[in-house]
Design a protein around this motif. Structure first.
Motif, PDB file in Angstrom:
ATOM      1  N   GLN A 163      -8.528  -6.566   1.946  1.00 22.91           N
ATOM      2  CA  GLN A 163      -9.022  -5.943   0.814  1.00 22.91           C
ATOM      3  C   GLN A 163     -10.255  -6.594   0.275  1.00 22.91           C
ATOM      4  OE1 GLN A 163      -5.069  -5.754  -1.333  1.00 22.91           O
ATOM      5  NE2 GLN A 163      -5.660  -3.572  -1.789  1.00 22.91           N
TER       6      GLN A 163
ATOM      7  N   PHE B 284       0.730  -1.313  -0.096  1.00 22.09           N
ATOM      8  CA  PHE B 284      -0.045  -0.044  -0.096  1.00 22.09           C
ATOM      9  C   PHE B 284       0.795   1.075   0.097  1.00 22.09           C
ATOM     10  CE2 PHE B 284      -1.952  -3.423   2.518  1.00 22.09           C
ATOM     11  CZ  PHE B 284      -3.084  -3.725   1.823  1.00 22.09           C
TER      12      PHE B 284
ATOM     13  N   ALA C 299      -5.979   1.597   0.689  1.00 18.38           N
ATOM     14  CA  ALA C 299      -6.295  -0.019   0.673  1.00 18.38           C
ATOM     15  C   ALA C 299      -7.101  -0.318  -0.818  1.00 18.38           C
ATOM     16  CB  ALA C 299      -6.857  -0.633   1.930  1.00 18.38           C
TER      17      ALA C 299
END
Length: 552
Positions: free
Chosen positions: A464, A218, A544
């Motif tokens: 995610q 990320f 994210a």
């Protein structure tokens, strides 16, 4: 790679080099991009932190801190364990867990030996010694044949056989109590070393793996995990873990009599033993002498490093890095920049005050013609660093980052995450609890660095896929990787404590299994209380978002 890491078919650092060869051959990543993963910002943070730790060890500053704290807390059983655990945990926050344990265990053993010697010279030991001499007197034929009422005499002490046997039982009981206390002390040191490493970002390698994986997976995370934010989350967790483990070790090895454990109402014999044990710590501290210029310099640089880390970007207010070293609203200074700067100073600052600065004017004029400025050794030299730096862990960290990047480039992470989507039907706390228990169990059998390197990319993709903040599972699982308490092979501190021969595997397994469960529960408490507002875990973060998480 996971199989090789778990079974240690090859050294961990060698296995970590596989991506350099395999990824280009499999057309996953270009060789240049793979190699760039092996020396990232997190690796430099790790190297710089270890350089500072090596300087602390090199000048025996850690030993001075340890002995001073033990002089403050005293030698009563419960407080002695607390003192050793506190010192070990504090040192482990800044230097490696292995080095801390290797330094503290011999000190603990010296104190325990002194306690044992004082027991042997106590009245019970004296009487036992006179009994042994009385046995020799009994062999003289002129003695009476009445066995039950026969008496042994030595220096005015008269004992019957029954009394002698009773004293033998007392002596055996004292020996068993001493061995039990030795076990508790050894475990307290190695457990505190593992717990203390949790508190700071540079305290143990899994923390840095997590930081590196966050930045790798990320890149737009706005530096959400830095030294200050990690410390605010992990330090209270460490304190709770230390308190619970201290209480548990007391119950297991000292019993439930807390009044006795704290030395309340101790008799004169016990106080004499404690005084002798205190004396050995005091003597060791005296041997160090007054603080030298090198120790003072390292102490000042160490505190400067901590202050710079905390104030760089605290989060609740602008830091010096965002205020001074700022371009277009972005700071290019990281925690690695700070620690490398302090490390460089240690290679420059001399370890002694130059003698020519201490001379008076007359001496300087007299020696002007032949004066030579001596070259003084610096606080740190490359030979010492090269000997003590664990380069295999540096490569291992890089291999983990390369593996994570390869998993992302090949689509493996997304695929694994999608297979875990059924977990969205379970509540987030239950998911985190199950994963923490899994990691805590897995880390007993393999390296904690390898464990976090394997699990974190998969956990990030899973989070995610189910629209869960990745930090909600990555943070507690990283901390759980340090809960290696059950087996001697689980972590080097456990192996060092086990090597002294006082512990059995069953002792470590009994104490460690309970601590593993308690540790996971404390970590769950931390992530669901002060961890929530600190990292804003109630929302799925923008950084994210990905193609697979577009609907979140």
């Amino acid at each position: 790679m996971a199989l090789f890491w778990c079974l240690e078919v090859l050294p961990l650092g060698v296995t970590a080099l596989f991506p350099v060869v395999l990824f280009p051959l499999m057309n996953i990543m270009d060789s240049t991009k793979v190699c760039m993963e092996y020396l990232k910002d997190t690796n430099m943070l790790f190297i710089g932190g270890l350089m500072v730790a090596i300087a602390v060890e090199h000048w025996n500053l850690h030993k001075r801190i340890a002995l001073r704290v033990l002089l403050i807390v005293g030698v009563r059983p419960a407080l002695l364990i607390m003192g050793f655990m506190s010192v070990t945990a504090f040192l482990s926050m800044w230097i490696s867990n292995t080095a801390t344990t290797a330094m503290m265990i011999p000190i603990a053993q010296a104190v325990l030996q002194q306690l044992h010697r004082s027991e042997q010279t106590s009245p019970v030991g004296h009487v036992a010694e006179s009994i042994n001499k009385a046995f020799e007197l009994q062999e003289v034929p002129e003695k009476s044949n009445a066995s039950q009422e026969s008496q042994k005499q030595d220096n005015g002490h008269v004992l019957t056989v029954e009394e002698e046997e009773k004293l033998k039982d007392v002596k055996q009981l004292e020996e068993e109590k001493h061995q039990t206390f030795c076990k508790g002390m050894s475990l307290s040191v190695c457990y505190a070393a593992s717990i203390g490493g949790i508190a700071t970002l540079t305290g143990t390698s899994p923390n840095l793996v997590m930081k590196g994986q966050m930045d790798e997976l990320f890149p737009a995370n706005n530096n959400v995990v830095n030294f200050a934010s990690w410390f605010m989350f992990a330090f209270p967790t460490t304190l709770l873990l230390l308190a619970v483990s201290w209480i548990w070790l007391q119950i297991m090895f000292l019993g439930f009599d807390f009044r006795k454990n704290f030395g309340c109402g101790a008799n004169a014999t016990v106080k004499a033993k404690q005084k002798m044990a205190y004396g050995i710590i005091k003597d060791e501290h005296k041997k160090l002498g007054p603080m030298r210029f090198s120790e003072i310099s390292v102490t000042v640089l160490f505190f400067l490093l901590v202050v710079l880390w905390f104030t760089r970007d605290p989060g609740f207010m602008p830091g010096w890095a965002t205020t001074v070293f700022n371009k277009n609203g972005k700071s290019y200074v990281t925690d690695a920049t700070v620690v490398i700067f302090i490390s460089l100073l240690m290679f420059i600052i001399p370890s002694e005050i130059p003698t020519y600065l201490c001379r008076n004017r007359a001496q300087q004029v007299q020696q002007d013609s032949t004066r030579q400025i001596p070259v003084l050794p610096a606080l740190l030299d490359w030979k010492t660093v090269n000997q003590k730096m664990p380069w295999n862990i540096v490569i291992l960290l890089g291999g983990g980052f390369a593996l994570a990047k390869g998993s992302e480039a090949s689509g493996l992470s997304v695929w694994l995450g999608s297979k875990l989507t059924p977990l969205q039907n379970i509540s987030p706390p239950a998911i985190a609890l199950l994963l923490c228990l899994l990691v805590a169990t897995f880390t007993e059998c393999t390296s904690n660095v390898a464990t976090t390197t394997l699990f974190l990319p998969i956990l990030a993709s899973m989070a995610q896929a189910i629209c869960l903040n990745p930090l909600y599972v990555m943070l507690p699982c990283t901390l759980s990787a340090s809960l290696a308490f059950m087996l001697p092979v689980a972590t080097p501190p456990n192996a060092i404590a086990f090597s002294y021969g006082q512990l059995k595997v069953i002792d470590m397994a009994k104490a460690g299994s309970v601590l593993n469960i308690l540790g996971v529960l404390i970590i769950m408490l931390a992530i669901n209380t002060w961890g929530y507002p600190l990292f804003d875990l109630s929302h799925f973060p923008v950084w994210a978002n990905s193609t697979s998480a577009a609907s979140c």
